[in-house]
Design a protein around this motif. Structure first.
Motif, PDB file in Angstrom:
ATOM      1  N   PRO A  33      62.567 -57.903 -30.990  1.00 15.83           N
ATOM      2  CA  PRO A  33      62.137 -56.537 -30.664  1.00 15.83           C
ATOM      3  C   PRO A  33      63.311 -55.553 -30.656  1.00 15.83           C
ATOM      4  O   PRO A  33      64.419 -55.926 -30.265  1.00 15.83           O
ATOM      5  CB  PRO A  33      61.533 -56.656 -29.264  1.00 15.83           C
ATOM      6  N   THR A  34      63.057 -54.334 -31.113  1.00 19.94           N
ATOM      7  CA  THR A  34      64.105 -53.302 -31.125  1.00 19.94           C
ATOM      8  C   THR A  34      63.494 -51.973 -30.691  1.00 19.94           C
ATOM      9  O   THR A  34      62.285 -51.786 -30.761  1.00 19.94           O
ATOM     10  CB  THR A  34      64.675 -53.099 -32.550  1.00 19.94           C
ATOM     11  N   LEU A  35      64.329 -51.061 -30.276  1.00 16.91           N
ATOM     12  CA  LEU A  35      63.856 -49.692 -29.994  1.00 16.91           C
ATOM     13  C   LEU A  35      64.756 -48.662 -30.670  1.00 16.91           C
ATOM     14  O   LEU A  35      64.298 -47.807 -31.392  1.00 16.91           O
ATOM     15  CB  LEU A  35      63.838 -49.427 -28.484  1.00 16.91           C
ATOM     16  N   CYS A  36      66.068 -48.756 -30.423  1.00 10.65           N
ATOM     17  CA  CYS A  36      66.944 -47.732 -31.011  1.00 10.65           C
ATOM     18  C   CYS A  36      67.316 -48.069 -32.453  1.00 10.65           C
ATOM     19  O   CYS A  36      67.712 -47.198 -33.211  1.00 10.65           O
ATOM     20  CB  CYS A  36      68.200 -47.545 -30.163  1.00 10.65           C
ATOM     21  N   TYR A  37      67.185 -49.338 -32.843  1.00  9.91           N
ATOM     22  CA  TYR A  37      67.574 -49.765 -34.186  1.00  9.91           C
ATOM     23  C   TYR A  37      66.699 -49.075 -35.239  1.00  9.91           C
ATOM     24  O   TYR A  37      65.487 -49.004 -35.096  1.00  9.91           O
ATOM     25  CB  TYR A  37      67.425 -51.289 -34.290  1.00  9.91           C
ATOM     26  N   PHE A  38      67.340 -48.554 -36.272  1.00  9.42           N
ATOM     27  CA  PHE A  38      66.619 -47.865 -37.335  1.00  9.42           C
ATOM     28  C   PHE A  38      67.304 -48.253 -38.633  1.00  9.42           C
ATOM     29  O   PHE A  38      68.504 -47.990 -38.806  1.00  9.42           O
ATOM     30  CB  PHE A  38      66.688 -46.350 -37.104  1.00  9.42           C
ATOM     31  N   LEU A  44      72.959 -48.563 -33.376  1.00  9.08           N
ATOM     32  CA  LEU A  44      73.378 -47.673 -32.292  1.00  9.08           C
ATOM     33  C   LEU A  44      73.708 -48.466 -31.024  1.00  9.08           C
ATOM     34  O   LEU A  44      74.522 -48.053 -30.214  1.00  9.08           O
ATOM     35  CB  LEU A  44      72.261 -46.666 -32.003  1.00  9.08           C
ATOM     36  N   GLY A  45      73.043 -49.603 -30.863  1.00  9.03           N
ATOM     37  CA  GLY A  45      73.352 -50.483 -29.728  1.00  9.03           C
ATOM     38  C   GLY A  45      73.138 -49.837 -28.377  1.00  9.03           C
ATOM     39  O   GLY A  45      73.785 -50.208 -27.398  1.00  9.03           O
ATOM     40  N   SER A  46      72.212 -48.875 -28.296  1.00  9.30           N
ATOM     41  CA  SER A  46      72.094 -48.144 -27.028  1.00  9.30           C
ATOM     42  C   SER A  46      71.010 -48.667 -26.098  1.00  9.30           C
ATOM     43  O   SER A  46      71.126 -48.561 -24.895  1.00  9.30           O
ATOM     44  CB  SER A  46      71.882 -46.648 -27.290  1.00  9.30           C
ATOM     45  N   CYS A  47      69.927 -49.260 -26.634  1.00  8.54           N
ATOM     46  CA  CYS A  47      68.814 -49.609 -25.735  1.00  8.54           C
ATOM     47  C   CYS A  47      68.903 -51.025 -25.180  1.00  8.54           C
ATOM     48  O   CYS A  47      68.371 -51.313 -24.125  1.00  8.54           O
ATOM     49  CB  CYS A  47      67.473 -49.394 -26.436  1.00  8.54           C
ATOM     50  N   ARG A  48      69.529 -51.944 -25.877  1.00  5.78           N
ATOM     51  CA  ARG A  48      69.725 -53.365 -25.496  1.00  5.78           C
ATOM     52  C   ARG A  48      68.433 -54.184 -25.467  1.00  5.78           C
ATOM     53  O   ARG A  48      68.417 -55.289 -24.958  1.00  5.78           O
ATOM     54  CB  ARG A  48      70.438 -53.520 -24.146  1.00  5.78           C
ATOM     55  N   ILE A  49      67.355 -53.617 -26.015  1.00  2.00           N
ATOM     56  CA  ILE A  49      66.092 -54.373 -26.058  1.00  2.00           C
ATOM     57  C   ILE A  49      66.227 -55.597 -26.951  1.00  2.00           C
ATOM     58  O   ILE A  49      65.535 -56.596 -26.773  1.00  2.00           O
ATOM     59  CB  ILE A  49      64.949 -53.447 -26.573  1.00  2.00           C
ATOM     60  N   CYS A  50      67.132 -55.518 -27.917  1.00  2.00           N
ATOM     61  CA  CYS A  50      67.288 -56.610 -28.885  1.00  2.00           C
ATOM     62  C   CYS A  50      68.225 -57.701 -28.382  1.00  2.00           C
ATOM     63  O   CYS A  50      68.670 -58.535 -29.164  1.00  2.00           O
ATOM     64  CB  CYS A  50      67.828 -56.036 -30.182  1.00  2.00           C
ATOM     65  N   THR A  51      68.519 -57.706 -27.084  1.00  2.00           N
ATOM     66  CA  THR A  51      69.498 -58.654 -26.537  1.00  2.00           C
ATOM     67  C   THR A  51      69.163 -60.105 -26.914  1.00  2.00           C
ATOM     68  O   THR A  51      68.039 -60.567 -26.753  1.00  2.00           O
ATOM     69  CB  THR A  51      69.569 -58.517 -25.005  1.00  2.00           C
ATOM     70  N   ILE A  59      74.472 -60.532 -26.219  1.00  2.00           N
ATOM     71  CA  ILE A  59      74.909 -59.406 -27.065  1.00  2.00           C
ATOM     72  C   ILE A  59      73.690 -58.674 -27.633  1.00  2.00           C
ATOM     73  O   ILE A  59      72.618 -59.279 -27.781  1.00  2.00           O
ATOM     74  CB  ILE A  59      75.828 -59.924 -28.214  1.00  2.00           C
ATOM     75  N   ALA A  60      73.847 -57.392 -27.941  1.00  2.00           N
ATOM     76  CA  ALA A  60      72.760 -56.649 -28.603  1.00  2.00           C
ATOM     77  C   ALA A  60      72.643 -57.168 -30.032  1.00  2.00           C
ATOM     78  O   ALA A  60      73.573 -57.040 -30.831  1.00  2.00           O
ATOM     79  CB  ALA A  60      73.076 -55.157 -28.601  1.00  2.00           C
ATOM     80  N   GLY A  61      71.492 -57.758 -30.368  1.00  2.00           N
ATOM     81  CA  GLY A  61      71.312 -58.404 -31.666  1.00  2.00           C
ATOM     82  C   GLY A  61      71.504 -57.462 -32.848  1.00  2.00           C
ATOM     83  O   GLY A  61      71.985 -57.869 -33.895  1.00  2.00           O
ATOM     84  N   CYS A  62      71.144 -56.185 -32.665  1.00  2.00           N
ATOM     85  CA  CYS A  62      71.221 -55.260 -33.801  1.00  2.00           C
ATOM     86  C   CYS A  62      72.661 -54.951 -34.196  1.00  2.00           C
ATOM     87  O   CYS A  62      72.911 -54.457 -35.282  1.00  2.00           O
ATOM     88  CB  CYS A  62      70.449 -53.979 -33.514  1.00  2.00           C
ATOM     89  N   THR A  63      73.608 -55.259 -33.300  1.00  2.00           N
ATOM     90  CA  THR A  63      75.017 -54.979 -33.622  1.00  2.00           C
ATOM     91  C   THR A  63      75.706 -56.210 -34.219  1.00  2.00           C
ATOM     92  O   THR A  63      76.895 -56.181 -34.491  1.00  2.00           O
ATOM     93  CB  THR A  63      75.794 -54.550 -32.353  1.00  2.00           C
TER      94      THR A  63
END
Ligand code: FES
Length: 423
Positions: A33-38, A44-51, A59-63
Motif C-alpha cells: 500500500p502507498t499514499l504519497c508514492y506517485f 517522496l517518502g513522506s507518508c510511511r504507509i509503505c513501510t 524502511i519506507a518501501g517506496c524509497t
C-alpha cells in the motif's frame, strides 16, 4: 537491465536491479500500500504507509531500490498493524469527515482505510481547527484534510515551470500553501489534475467537486478488482445451537437517528429477526425502561450532553455486550465538527447569531430541566467500555443484523465489500 533475485515474505522474486520496490513487488504479485508514492515522481517518502522491513530493518518501501539477495517483509502481522496505526494517526490528526466529503469514493486514504480494515482508531481525535483557503481562483484547499504528502508540490507546475503549492511553517504547524499568482495561471485541466493527484479531499476544484456520480468513482468497486481480502472478514463455523430468543436494546444519543432508520431498512428481514430476537428498551418499541437484562445493547450517536452520559451508563449496566453503531458513536461523527470550535462560540452561533434567530436575541437556553451540554462530543468508548464497533454512516442494515446475529448465535458470516463500504 541486469536481472536480480530477491525475496518478499519468503517468496522468490525477480526484478531489474535498482528497480523501485513498489513496482518490483507489483510485478511479482505483491501489493504494497502507498499514499504519497506517485509513479513518475521521485519517491517522496513522506507518508510511511509503505513501510516494509529490508533484512530486518524498517524502511519506507517506496524509497527502496531492489538488489540481489534482499529479504523483504511486507505482510507480517507486525507490519500490517504498523501500517494500520500510521493510517489511524492520519485520520485522527486531521478532520476527515468522510460522509460529508466531496471526494468520498474517490479518496485514496479512505480506500486504504477499507483495505486495512480500520473500524475505529486507537488514538484520540485531535479535532484541530485549520484553514480552508477558498481565495485561489480555481481551487479550494482544505487544510483539515491535508496529509502533507507533497504530491501537489512536486507535480503541479505552471506552463512556465513555477510551483503552485509550497510547504510553509514547521513541525505540527506545517501546511501546504498556495501561490495565488501561479495558481491563477493553471488551466482547468491542470487544476483538475491537482485535485486528482491529491490522495484525500484536500484539493478541490471549484464547481467540480461532485463531478463523478456513484458507480463511476475510482474506488467504487476496487476491492473486487484488486481481490484484496478484508482483514476484518471473519469466518466462523456454523453451530447447531438451538436458537432461543435473545434480548436487544437500542438507544440513540447525539446522532441523527439515521442508524436506527438503517436498522429498519432490513424490511421484510425484520420478520425473520423477530423470530430470534426480542426488543427491550428501544425507540423502536417505545419501551422506556429496561424490564430485563439484555444480551446486546446497540448505541447510535456519541455523548454531547449529561443525559447521553446517563443513558449510556445505564445501557452498560444492563447489557452483556455493548456495541457502538455508526461513526457518531465510534468517534463523534458529524456532531463532533463542533469539537473544532470553542463551545461558547458554537452556542452563540446556534442561538444568537444564527440566520433564524430573532433580532435582539440574547438568550442561550440554560434551564435546569435541560441536560447540560458537554465541553465537546465524546466517543462512547471514552465514557464506558464498548465491546464492539460497527462503522458506517449509517452502517448497512444487513450488516448490522448479520453482526448482531453472529454474536448472538455464532453463525457463519462474512462481510461483503458493499456491506463494509460506507460513503
Ligand atoms: Fe512510501 Fe508514502 S508511499 S512513504
Amino acid at each position: 537491465m541486469k536481472k536480480i533475485k530477491f525475496r518478499i515474505d519468503g517468496k522468490d522474486c525477480t526484478a531489474s536491479k535498482d528497480q523501485n520496490l513498489i513496482e518490483a513487488a507489483e510485478q511479482n504479485g505483491v501489493s504494497i500500500p502507498t499514499l504519497c508514492y506517485f509513479k513518475h515522481l521521485n519517491p517522496l517518502g513522506s507518508c510511511r504507509i509503505c513501510t516494509v522491513k529490508n533484512n530486518g530493518r524498517t524502511i519506507a518501501g517506496c524509497t527502496l531500490k531492489v538488489d540481489e539477495g534482499m529479504d523483504i517483509e511486507v505482510n507480517t502481522p507486525e507490519l500490517l498493524d504498523l501500517r494500520k496505526a500510521i493510517l489511524e494517526m492520519m485520520f485522527v490528526e486531521g478532520n476527515h469527515f468522510c460522509p460529508s466529503c466531496e471526494k468520498s469514493g474517490d479518496c485514496q486514504m479512505q480506500n486504504l482505510g477499507y483495505q486495512t480494515g480500520i473500524t475505529h482508531t486507537r488514538f484520540p481525535h485531535l479535532f484541530v481547527d485549520r484553514t480552508i483557503d477558498a481565495i485561489p481562483e480555481r481551487i479550494v484547499v482544505n487544510q483539515n484534510r491535508c496529509i502533507k504528502c507533497k504530491r501537489c508540490i512536486e507535480e503541479i507546475k505552471t506552463d512556465d515551470g513555477h510551483r503552485v503549492f509550497n510547504l510553509t511553517n514547521r513541525g505540527n504547524h506545517t501546511a501546504v500553501s498556495v501561490d495565488y499568482k501561479q495558481e491563477a495561471k493553471l488551466s482547468e485541466k491542470q487544476a483538475e489534475h491537482a485535485m486528482q493527484i491529491c490522495p484525500t479531499g484536500a484539493i478541490l476544484v471549484k464547481g467540480k467537486t461532485f463531478g463523478k456520480p456513484f458507480g463511476d468513482r475510482q474506488f467504487d468497486y476496487s476491492r473486487e478488482s484488486e481481490n484484496m481480502p478484508l482483514e476484518d472478514i471473519k469466518k466462523h463455523k456454523s453451530t447447531n445451537k438451538k436458537k432461543t430468543k435473545k434480548r436487544v436494546a437500542t438507544a440513540s444519543l447525539a446522532g441523527c437517528f439515521g442508524c436506527h432508520m438503517s436498522m429498519l431498512d432490513v424490511d421484510l428481514g425484520l420478520l425473520d429477526l423477530i423470530d430470534v430476537v426480542e426488543f427491550n428498551k428501544s425507540p423502536l418499541t417505545d419501551i422506556k425502561e429496561f424490564s430485563e437484562r439484555c444480551d446486546i445493547g446497540l448505541i447510535e450517536g456519541g455523548c454531547c450532553n449529561t443525559d447521553n452520559i446517563e443513558v449510556l451508563r445505564e445501557f452498560r449496566k444492563h447489557c452483556d455486550i455493548l456495541i457502538s453503531v455508526g461513526e457518531c458513536a465510534i468517534w463523534g461523527g458529524v456532531p463532533a465538527i463542533r469539537n473544532t470550535v470553542p463551545l461558547e462560540d458554537c452556542l452563540k452561533e446556534s442561538y444568537i447569531d444564527s440566520i433564524t434567530s430573532e433580532a435582539n436575541e440574547t438568550i442561550i437556553p440554560n434551564h435546569e430541566d435541560l441536560p447540560k451540554i458537554l465541553d465537546k462530543v465524546y466517543a462512547n468508548h471514552e465514557v464506558v467500555k464498548i465491546d464492539y464497533h460497527i462503522p458506517g454512516c449509517p452502517p448497512n442494515a444487513n450488516h448490522i443484523w448479520n453482526v448482531v446475529k453472529n454474536m448472538l448465535f455464532e453463525e457463519e458470516y462474512s462481510i461483503t465489500y458493499s456491506e463494509f463500504k460506507y460513503d
